[in-house]
Design a protein around this motif. Structure first.
Motif, PDB file in Angstrom:
ATOM      1  N   ALA A  59      24.768-135.156  88.100  1.00  0.00           N
ATOM      2  CA  ALA A  59      25.141-135.600  89.447  1.00  0.00           C
ATOM      3  C   ALA A  59      24.741-137.056  89.640  1.00  0.00           C
ATOM      4  O   ALA A  59      23.687-137.485  89.174  1.00  0.00           O
ATOM      5  CB  ALA A  59      24.462-134.726  90.488  1.00  0.00           C
ATOM      6  N   PRO A  60      25.568-137.841  90.326  1.00  0.00           N
ATOM      7  CA  PRO A  60      25.231-139.241  90.583  1.00  0.00           C
ATOM      8  C   PRO A  60      23.916-139.356  91.355  1.00  0.00           C
ATOM      9  O   PRO A  60      23.629-138.566  92.242  1.00  0.00           O
ATOM     10  CB  PRO A  60      26.395-139.743  91.434  1.00  0.00           C
ATOM     11  CG  PRO A  60      27.498-138.771  91.219  1.00  0.00           C
ATOM     12  CD  PRO A  60      26.853-137.465  90.884  1.00  0.00           C
ATOM     13  N   GLY A  61      23.117-140.316  90.968  1.00  0.00           N
ATOM     14  CA  GLY A  61      21.854-140.558  91.662  1.00  0.00           C
ATOM     15  C   GLY A  61      20.711-139.676  91.193  1.00  0.00           C
ATOM     16  O   GLY A  61      19.622-139.742  91.744  1.00  0.00           O
ATOM     17  N   ARG A 111      14.638-137.735  83.198  1.00  0.00           N
ATOM     18  CA  ARG A 111      15.263-137.591  81.890  1.00  0.00           C
ATOM     19  C   ARG A 111      16.386-136.562  81.956  1.00  0.00           C
ATOM     20  O   ARG A 111      16.208-135.490  82.536  1.00  0.00           O
ATOM     21  CB  ARG A 111      14.199-137.138  80.894  1.00  0.00           C
ATOM     22  CG  ARG A 111      14.668-137.143  79.475  1.00  0.00           C
ATOM     23  CD  ARG A 111      13.491-136.905  78.578  1.00  0.00           C
ATOM     24  NE  ARG A 111      13.678-135.610  77.952  1.00  0.00           N
ATOM     25  CZ  ARG A 111      12.812-135.044  77.149  1.00  0.00           C
ATOM     26  NH1 ARG A 111      11.660-135.623  76.905  1.00  0.00           N
ATOM     27  NH2 ARG A 111      13.068-133.885  76.615  1.00  0.00           N
ATOM     28  N   PRO A 112      17.547-136.853  81.383  1.00  0.00           N
ATOM     29  CA  PRO A 112      18.644-135.881  81.426  1.00  0.00           C
ATOM     30  C   PRO A 112      18.333-134.667  80.562  1.00  0.00           C
ATOM     31  O   PRO A 112      17.645-134.775  79.538  1.00  0.00           O
ATOM     32  CB  PRO A 112      19.840-136.656  80.875  1.00  0.00           C
ATOM     33  CG  PRO A 112      19.279-137.815  80.155  1.00  0.00           C
ATOM     34  CD  PRO A 112      17.933-138.090  80.730  1.00  0.00           C
TER      35      PRO A 112
END
Length: 84
Positions: A12-14, A18-19
């Motif tokens: 999601a944006p924003g 860490r992914p």
């Protein structure tokens, strides 16, 4: 007790931090964790009766640093495949 992982969902944006590297779990012993298969077929056979087959794309195992990967110092790989 086998578990595979789906691809990482879109971020999601924003989102901070860490992914994630692994998506939802696919537990072989828990059919409720199985989403709708990518492909599904049913065939009536002479020898075995009705045969059902399902497949899911882009699943992978979550590797750990044991066995063959014990000395691997870089980021562990994600090797995707098709589960039938």
């Amino acid at each position: 007790d086998r578990v595979m992982r789906f691809p990482t969902p879109a971020r999601a944006p924003g989102t901070r931090g860490r992914p994630v590297r692994h998506g939802a779990r696919f537990e072989f012993t828990n059919p409720t964790s199985w989403p709708t298969p990518a492909q599904s077929t049913t065939t009536d056979t002479i020898r075995y009766g009705v045969a059902h087959a399902q497949s899911w794309d882009r699943l992978h195992t979550k590797l750990t640093r044991v066995g063959a990967w014990a000395g691997h110092e870089d980021l562990l790989l994600i090797v995707e495949g098709t589960l039938i």
